[in-house]
Design an enzyme around this catalytic site. Sequence first.
Site, short mmCIF file in Angstrom:
data_model
loop_
_atom_site.label_atom_id
_atom_site.label_comp_id
_atom_site.label_asym_id
_atom_site.label_seq_id
_atom_site.Cartn_x
_atom_site.Cartn_y
_atom_site.Cartn_z
N ASP A 178 0.83 -1.21 0.00
CA ASP A 178 0.00 0.00 0.00
C ASP A 178 0.86 1.26 0.00
O ASP A 178 1.97 1.26 0.54
CB ASP A 178 -0.92 -0.03 1.23
CG ASP A 178 -2.11 0.90 1.08
OD1 ASP A 178 -2.38 1.35 -0.06
OD2 ASP A 178 -2.76 1.20 2.09
N ASN A 189 -10.97 -2.55 -5.49
CA ASN A 189 -10.18 -1.62 -6.31
C ASN A 189 -10.81 -1.30 -7.66
O ASN A 189 -10.42 -0.35 -8.33
CB ASN A 189 -8.74 -2.14 -6.51
CG ASN A 189 -7.88 -2.07 -5.26
OD1 ASN A 189 -6.97 -2.87 -5.07
ND2 ASN A 189 -8.13 -1.10 -4.38
C1 IPE Z 1 -5.39 -2.77 -0.32
O1 IPE Z 1 -5.05 -1.44 -0.49
C2 IPE Z 1 -5.41 -3.48 -1.64
C3 IPE Z 1 -4.11 -3.68 -2.27
C4 IPE Z 1 -2.94 -3.36 -1.78
C5 IPE Z 1 -4.16 -4.34 -3.54
P1 IPE Z 1 -6.17 -0.31 -0.64
O2 IPE Z 1 -5.44 0.97 -0.80
O3 IPE Z 1 -7.11 -0.68 -1.72
O4 IPE Z 1 -6.92 -0.40 0.74
P2 IPE Z 1 -7.75 0.69 1.55
O5 IPE Z 1 -8.71 1.32 0.58
O6 IPE Z 1 -6.77 1.68 2.07
O7 IPE Z 1 -8.41 -0.08 2.65
C1 IPE Z 2 -1.53 0.11 -3.43
O1 IPE Z 2 -1.26 1.48 -3.45
C2 IPE Z 2 -1.66 -0.49 -4.81
C3 IPE Z 2 -3.02 -0.95 -5.17
C4 IPE Z 2 -4.06 -0.94 -4.38
C5 IPE Z 2 -3.18 -1.47 -6.51
P1 IPE Z 2 -2.45 2.51 -3.52
O2 IPE Z 2 -2.79 2.74 -4.96
O3 IPE Z 2 -3.57 2.08 -2.67
O4 IPE Z 2 -1.76 3.82 -2.93
P2 IPE Z 2 -2.40 4.83 -1.89
O5 IPE Z 2 -2.87 4.03 -0.73
O6 IPE Z 2 -3.53 5.50 -2.60
O7 IPE Z 2 -1.29 5.74 -1.55
MG MG Z 3 -4.06 2.34 -0.74
#
Ligand code: IPE
Ligand code: IPE
Ligand code: MG
Length: 249
Positions: free
Chosen positions: A29, A77
């Site tokens: 994340d 997502n």
């Molecule tokens: C979790 O991250 C999913 C992945 C890393 C693929 P998210 O960024 O989607 O999770 P939330 O929205 O912060 O819970």
């Molecule tokens: C995790 O990074 C990757 C995926 C969920 C695919 P994020 O895209 O959630 O990055 P933040 O949390 O918005 O910084």
């Molecule tokens: Mg995220």
Amino acid sequence: MTVKPTVLQELPVDLERERLPRHVAVIMDGNGRWAKRRGQPRIMGHRRGVDVLKDLLRCCRDWGIQALTAYAFSTENWGRPSEEVEFLMTLFERVLRRELREMVQENVQIRFVGNLQALPQSLQEEIARSVEATQHNQSIRFTVATNYGGRQEILQACRAIATQVQQGLLQPEQIDEAIFERHLYTTGICDPDLLIRTSGEMRLSNFLLWQMAYAELYVTDTLWPDFDRAAFHQALTAYQQRDRRFGKV
Ligand code: IPE
Ligand code: IPE
Ligand code: MG
């Protein structure tokens, strides 16, 4: 393209080999925030995130960790802007195509968990190709959670088991943990010993809900694109200091 032979990196001396986690799971994340801090579009964070995952996989293999599972895309997502979702799908496909040869050479077994049928057809084909080509490899089991949701995984297992009961193949009282696990996407992979989440968020975000029952949780403020070997080393050090009681004394 020539494949560079890789030099095996030794396990740091302060880590005990016998007390390493067998299976590490990561919620990767913070890609978007990493890019934003640099004034770049979010996708730059995803791109960099791939390199970080590749190095972590190699590091796990070098240090003798048997399994690595990475959360790449959740069932939630899909709710992101369509350009980001499309970028990610194309990125997954391109990376798989690009890295397959090296995974074969490095003896990596790749598999995928999640609802794969809902992914773009061309990505499904790339996934099938990589799973097939690496199925007998043994240096490390690398699992990528793509269009994965823990609740959805549990539901599909319930449906499959209910169908067996309906067909008279199984009695309700026969349903135990072993039977249930056989219907999860992760069947055959041991439960994670250590879950690492980057970017400071203290939640599971629907990741491996059943499997995480006794995982040790480690959250770091480091954003995924900055999660290097030193950061992983720190996570393993913290893990080795834990007292895993599993409900006993
Ligand atoms: C979790 O991250 C999913 C992945 C890393 C693929 P998210 O960024 O989607 O999770 P939330 O929205 O912060 O819970
Ligand atoms: C995790 O990074 C990757 C995926 C969920 C695919 P994020 O895209 O959630 O990055 P933040 O949390 O918005 O910084
Ligand atoms: Mg995220």
